[in-house]
Design a protein around this motif. Sequence first.
Motif, short mmCIF file in Angstrom:
data_model
loop_
_atom_site.label_atom_id
_atom_site.label_comp_id
_atom_site.label_asym_id
_atom_site.label_seq_id
_atom_site.Cartn_x
_atom_site.Cartn_y
_atom_site.Cartn_z
N TRP A 96 4.42 -6.90 -11.76
CA TRP A 96 5.24 -6.13 -10.83
C TRP A 96 5.04 -4.63 -11.03
O TRP A 96 4.85 -4.16 -12.15
N ALA A 97 5.08 -3.91 -9.95
CA ALA A 97 5.10 -2.45 -9.98
C ALA A 97 5.99 -1.98 -8.83
O ALA A 97 6.54 -2.79 -8.09
N THR A 105 8.52 1.74 -7.61
CA THR A 105 9.40 2.74 -8.21
C THR A 105 10.65 2.15 -8.84
O THR A 105 11.18 2.68 -9.81
N GLU A 106 11.13 1.01 -8.33
CA GLU A 106 12.33 0.39 -8.91
C GLU A 106 12.07 -0.11 -10.33
O GLU A 106 13.00 -0.24 -11.12
N THR A 107 10.81 -0.41 -10.65
CA THR A 107 10.49 -0.95 -11.97
C THR A 107 10.29 0.15 -13.01
O THR A 107 10.07 -0.15 -14.19
N ALA A 108 10.34 1.41 -12.60
CA ALA A 108 10.14 2.52 -13.54
C ALA A 108 11.34 2.69 -14.44
O ALA A 108 12.46 2.30 -14.10
N GLY A 109 11.12 3.28 -15.60
CA GLY A 109 12.21 3.75 -16.43
C GLY A 109 12.50 5.17 -15.99
O GLY A 109 13.26 5.41 -15.05
N GLU A 110 11.85 6.13 -16.64
CA GLU A 110 11.96 7.51 -16.20
C GLU A 110 11.38 7.65 -14.80
O GLU A 110 10.34 7.08 -14.49
N TRP A 111 12.06 8.38 -13.94
CA TRP A 111 11.67 8.68 -12.55
C TRP A 111 11.77 7.49 -11.61
O TRP A 111 11.14 7.48 -10.56
N ALA A 112 12.56 6.48 -11.96
CA ALA A 112 12.83 5.40 -11.01
C ALA A 112 13.40 5.99 -9.72
O ALA A 112 14.22 6.90 -9.75
N GLY A 113 12.96 5.49 -8.60
CA GLY A 113 13.46 5.97 -7.32
C GLY A 113 12.70 7.13 -6.74
O GLY A 113 13.07 7.65 -5.69
N THR A 114 11.61 7.56 -7.41
CA THR A 114 10.82 8.68 -6.92
C THR A 114 9.37 8.24 -6.70
O THR A 114 8.94 7.21 -7.21
N MET A 115 8.61 9.05 -5.97
CA MET A 115 7.18 8.79 -5.82
C MET A 115 6.49 8.86 -7.17
O MET A 115 5.54 8.11 -7.42
N GLY A 119 7.70 7.96 -10.06
CA GLY A 119 7.92 6.68 -10.70
C GLY A 119 7.02 5.60 -10.13
O GLY A 119 6.49 4.76 -10.87
N ALA A 120 6.82 5.62 -8.81
CA ALA A 120 5.94 4.63 -8.18
C ALA A 120 4.52 4.76 -8.70
O ALA A 120 3.87 3.77 -9.05
N VAL A 121 4.00 5.98 -8.75
CA VAL A 121 2.64 6.21 -9.24
C VAL A 121 2.50 5.72 -10.68
O VAL A 121 1.54 5.01 -11.03
N ALA A 159 0.82 -1.21 0.00
CA ALA A 159 0.00 0.00 0.00
C ALA A 159 0.85 1.26 0.00
O ALA A 159 0.57 2.23 0.68
N GLY A 160 1.93 1.22 -0.78
CA GLY A 160 2.69 2.43 -1.04
C GLY A 160 2.07 3.16 -2.22
O GLY A 160 0.95 2.87 -2.63
N PHE A 161 2.81 4.07 -2.81
CA PHE A 161 2.27 4.87 -3.90
C PHE A 161 1.96 4.02 -5.13
O PHE A 161 0.98 4.28 -5.83
#
Length: 462
Positions: free
Chosen positions: A421-422, A424-434, A436-438, A18-20
Amino acid sequence: MSGSREPGTEVDVVVVGAGFAGLSAAERLVSTGRSVLVLEGRDRVGGRSLSGEVAGVKVDLGATWVARRHTAVRDLASRVGCTTTDQFAQGRNVLWMAGRRRTYSGTIPKVSPAALVDMARMQAAVNKLVATIDVNAAWETPGASRLDAVSFGEWLDRKNALPSTRALMTVISKVQWGCTPGDVSLLHALRYIRSAGGLDHMLDVDGGQQQDRIVETTQEIAKRVAERLGDRVRLDTPVRRITQDDKSGVTVRTDSGEIRARYAIVTAAPAHRAAIEFDPALPERADGLARAWRMGVLSKAFVAYETPFWRADGCSGEAVTDTGTVFITFDVSPAAGGPGVLMAFCDPRVFDAFSLEARRDRVVEQLADLYGPRALSPIDYMDHCWGAEPFAPGGPNPAVAPYATYSFGKALAEPHGLVHWAGTETAGEWAGTMNGAVLTGQRAAERVAALLSGDVRAEALR
């Protein structure tokens, strides 16, 4: 009871976390008319966002800033009634290096002409490599195996970076990955710098990633989304096992029973996926990802004063230091009239093992070096050690050692059957940010919704 199933625990999609990312996935699925259940192992929502309070001021113990370009999380915040405020950055910054205090303007400390030239040289070298990175698949970048075979620290050594440049890169590494440059691979570092929009955007306040804060705190965004989802969110419900087969979907086992669903979306950080047993087991690459992508560790402290006295001295409240417990500070005071609040990032290796009183003393004494003797008289203090979290510890991001990005990175977002999988680590652009998580939560939800629509059509044709 093990193996039992409560009424109402058959849904279209189970979302783990239940994160972003998890809340965004659930919100998007609900908007398409799908039934969803979000399972969270903690007793709260927000993931690596957590609210605290010091001297009556709400503060972010975890994720803090949103950039202007972070449109996904900003839109989410706006929809739930949360507002932004500029990160205070007026005045001169403080630098403590090699036992000497200086002040400077701008993003990069001006230590000496030689140091400035060296920092510019290293920034250019980083930017040249960053430009080659495939932001959506760094492991497929030309020369990826070579870039992943050395640590960020080894690369700095090979480039003969001056001690001052090395010290500043160490601060960047601690803030971004919760580790020193020697503990993170060059490829992983470059991937995150590329995903952040480049080194300048990663470091800047005005126009950069530290542009704005959420007045109500970032966790409040998650709380308000969860309130809208209502009883679709279950806390204190860690997922122990996910079983799947093509005919009956997935069965998610928790300590209180089982939930049946057609698909699962898991938003846990790669290292925390290892806490879940999968049947069938994860492929070798995905299993290796969970073992090799360990989390970094970072701690934060907040010290409150009657007023932000450093502003009267012409200081911004932003400081960088190469020694001690604190390595960077920011002014997060609510107003010029006070209270004044300094947020300090702390090195867990010389912080977490001490008592609360000892941690406070260490931080306050260092703030006195940076801002003068008035810093010795705070009116309140609090801190948070992310490495000591009882569930899913660590942060802010994975501290991925050499070889692990090239070897295992492809498994970040590659579905495992009915498990998607989802996070923020799975993002391309904005990995490591909220942000990216959204984005990853929304994208996973859209993929699963499309699959569910296909299932419905197939059933209708039978």
